[in-house]
Design a protein around this motif. Structure first.
Motif, PDB file in Angstrom:
ATOM      1  N   TYR A 276      -3.756  -7.223  14.326  1.00 48.99           N
ATOM      2  CA  TYR A 276      -4.662  -7.485  13.212  1.00 48.99           C
ATOM      3  C   TYR A 276      -5.194  -6.191  12.604  1.00 48.99           C
ATOM      4  O   TYR A 276      -5.227  -6.022  11.385  1.00 48.99           O
ATOM      5  CB  TYR A 276      -5.813  -8.357  13.699  1.00 48.99           C
ATOM      6  N   LEU A 277      -5.590  -5.255  13.461  1.00 46.93           N
ATOM      7  CA  LEU A 277      -6.099  -3.978  12.980  1.00 46.93           C
ATOM      8  C   LEU A 277      -5.011  -3.183  12.269  1.00 46.93           C
ATOM      9  O   LEU A 277      -5.275  -2.500  11.260  1.00 46.93           O
ATOM     10  CB  LEU A 277      -6.668  -3.161  14.146  1.00 46.93           C
ATOM     11  N   LYS A 279      -2.477  -4.440  10.591  1.00 46.05           N
ATOM     12  CA  LYS A 279      -2.258  -5.053   9.282  1.00 46.05           C
ATOM     13  C   LYS A 279      -3.353  -4.641   8.300  1.00 46.05           C
ATOM     14  O   LYS A 279      -3.083  -4.358   7.133  1.00 46.05           O
ATOM     15  CB  LYS A 279      -2.208  -6.573   9.415  1.00 46.05           C
ATOM     16  N   LYS A 280      -4.597  -4.630   8.764  1.00 46.95           N
ATOM     17  CA  LYS A 280      -5.697  -4.229   7.888  1.00 46.95           C
ATOM     18  C   LYS A 280      -5.581  -2.774   7.475  1.00 46.95           C
ATOM     19  O   LYS A 280      -5.976  -2.385   6.377  1.00 46.95           O
ATOM     20  CB  LYS A 280      -7.037  -4.445   8.598  1.00 46.95           C
ATOM     21  N   ALA A 281      -5.023  -1.944   8.357  1.00 50.01           N
ATOM     22  CA  ALA A 281      -4.873  -0.519   8.053  1.00 50.01           C
ATOM     23  C   ALA A 281      -3.604  -0.225   7.248  1.00 50.01           C
ATOM     24  O   ALA A 281      -3.316   0.926   6.951  1.00 50.01           O
ATOM     25  CB  ALA A 281      -4.869   0.291   9.341  1.00 50.01           C
ATOM     26  N   GLY A 282      -2.852  -1.271   6.901  1.00 50.82           N
ATOM     27  CA  GLY A 282      -1.641  -1.069   6.121  1.00 50.82           C
ATOM     28  C   GLY A 282      -0.492  -0.520   6.935  1.00 50.82           C
ATOM     29  O   GLY A 282       0.414   0.126   6.400  1.00 50.82           O
ATOM     30  N   TRP A 283      -0.479  -0.795   8.241  1.00 51.82           N
ATOM     31  CA  TRP A 283       0.578  -0.263   9.111  1.00 51.82           C
ATOM     32  C   TRP A 283       1.954  -0.763   8.684  1.00 51.82           C
ATOM     33  O   TRP A 283       2.914  -0.018   8.646  1.00 51.82           O
ATOM     34  CB  TRP A 283       0.290  -0.668  10.546  1.00 51.82           C
ATOM     35  N   ASN A 284       2.041  -2.059   8.360  1.00 51.74           N
ATOM     36  CA  ASN A 284       3.346  -2.629   8.006  1.00 51.74           C
ATOM     37  C   ASN A 284       3.921  -1.976   6.758  1.00 51.74           C
ATOM     38  O   ASN A 284       5.118  -1.755   6.643  1.00 51.74           O
ATOM     39  CB  ASN A 284       3.209  -4.134   7.798  1.00 51.74           C
ATOM     40  N   LYS A 285       3.032  -1.648   5.790  1.00 54.04           N
ATOM     41  CA  LYS A 285       3.509  -1.014   4.564  1.00 54.04           C
ATOM     42  C   LYS A 285       4.018   0.402   4.844  1.00 54.04           C
ATOM     43  O   LYS A 285       5.038   0.831   4.330  1.00 54.04           O
ATOM     44  CB  LYS A 285       2.390  -0.983   3.528  1.00 54.04           C
TER      45      LYS A 285
END
Length: 292
Positions: A276-277, A279-285
């Motif tokens: 979750y963290l 995704k919020k930090a834009g890791w996937n991008k």
């Protein structure tokens, strides 16, 4: 004071050094079970067959209960029950459309048979209870050898056919276009899964085996999408839950099942939080940009 007393009844390490040698065989069994569960779990998740695992477990439980009643090998009974369920699911639910219906039919049937055989069994009540919630601390060297044989068979199947089975699960249309035999791969996967379920039922119990077969793989998929890392983390999480459950239950002298399920659940929550963290930090991008 009351809280401290309560905690001491469920978590303590009294006489831990003296008790540890008594469960060395069980620890080895937990590691073997964790390795098998860790490798088969991601394939179960890819095929969306968590419910099927539960259905297979109930027929494995029925087979083990029947063997217990007849005074024969519980391991053999569990394997026969699990493989029977696996082959039925492999044939009747091969396309996935009817799988949940077939599982919904097998699950209560297997549970009902198991309860019947346990009711007919006149031996120790702990043996009955163990088939539902596990008795890994009571494993014998002979049972450990049986588990080792099962582990060799399962890991050999995964090593030889694992990549094709995963490919067929993720993209069956393309796999069929490349002339992969989906029926054979499905039946082979169900056979391997059935063997893992059979040994899991004896040591974790029919009611709780999802904590080793499903939860570790689900946790691993929260923190990584790379298959090799999912397999390795799933295996690590399953071993941690199994071995940790045994070690934590030594001092209090309580059943290991609540400890295994709690450790698995905590691992999943931790991995979910990390995912979750990220995704919020834009890791996937950022990860996608690095691969582009």
């Amino acid at each position: 004071m009351l809280l401290t007393t309560w905690l001491h009844t469920i978590i303590n390490f009294d006489n831990f050094a003296e008790l540890l040698p008594l469960v060395s065989t069980s620890v080895v069994a937990a590691v073997l079970l964790g390795v098998m569960a860790g490798f088969i779990g991601p394939m179960v998740q890819a095929r969306d067959m968590a419910f099927a695992v539960h259905g297979t477990a109930e027929l494995s439980f029925a087979g083990a209960a029947c063997a217990l009643w007849l005074g024969s090998s519980v391991t053999l009974g569990a394997v026969i029950g699990a493989v029977t369920a696996g082959m039925v699911l492999g044939v009747m639910g091969i396309d996935g459309k009817n799988r949940n219906s077939v599982v919904g039919i097998l699950l209560p049937f297997g549970l009902g048979l198991g309860v019947l055989f346990l009711s007919l069994y006149q031996g120790r009540s702990s043996n009955k209870f163990g088939l539902l919630t596990g008795q890994i601390v009571a494993i014998t060297p002979a049972e450990l050898q049986s588990m080792l044989v099962v582990a060799v068979i399962v890991l050999s199947i995964i090593a030889i056919f694992g990549q094709r089975m995963l490919f067929a699960a993720v993209d069956p249309q393309v796999a069929q276009a490349q002339h992969l035999n989906l029926t054979f791969l499905s039946l082979l996967f169900m056979f391997a899964l059935s063997l893992v379920v059979a040994v899991s039922v004896q040591f974790v119990g029919a009611l709780l085996l999802l904590s080793l077969l499903i939860t570790p793989a689900a946790a691993a998929s929260q923190v990584t999408a790379r298959p090799i890392y999912v397999y390795l983390l799933s295996m690590l999480f399953a071993i941690t839950a199994g071995v940790g459950g045994i070690l934590l239950s030594l001092g209090p002298g309580l059943p290991i099942s609540p400890y295994i399920t709690t450790i698995s659940f905590v691992i999943y929550l931790s991995c979910w939080g990390i995912g979750y963290l990220r995704k919020k930090a834009g890791w996937n991008k950022r990860l996608a940009a690095n691969f582009s």
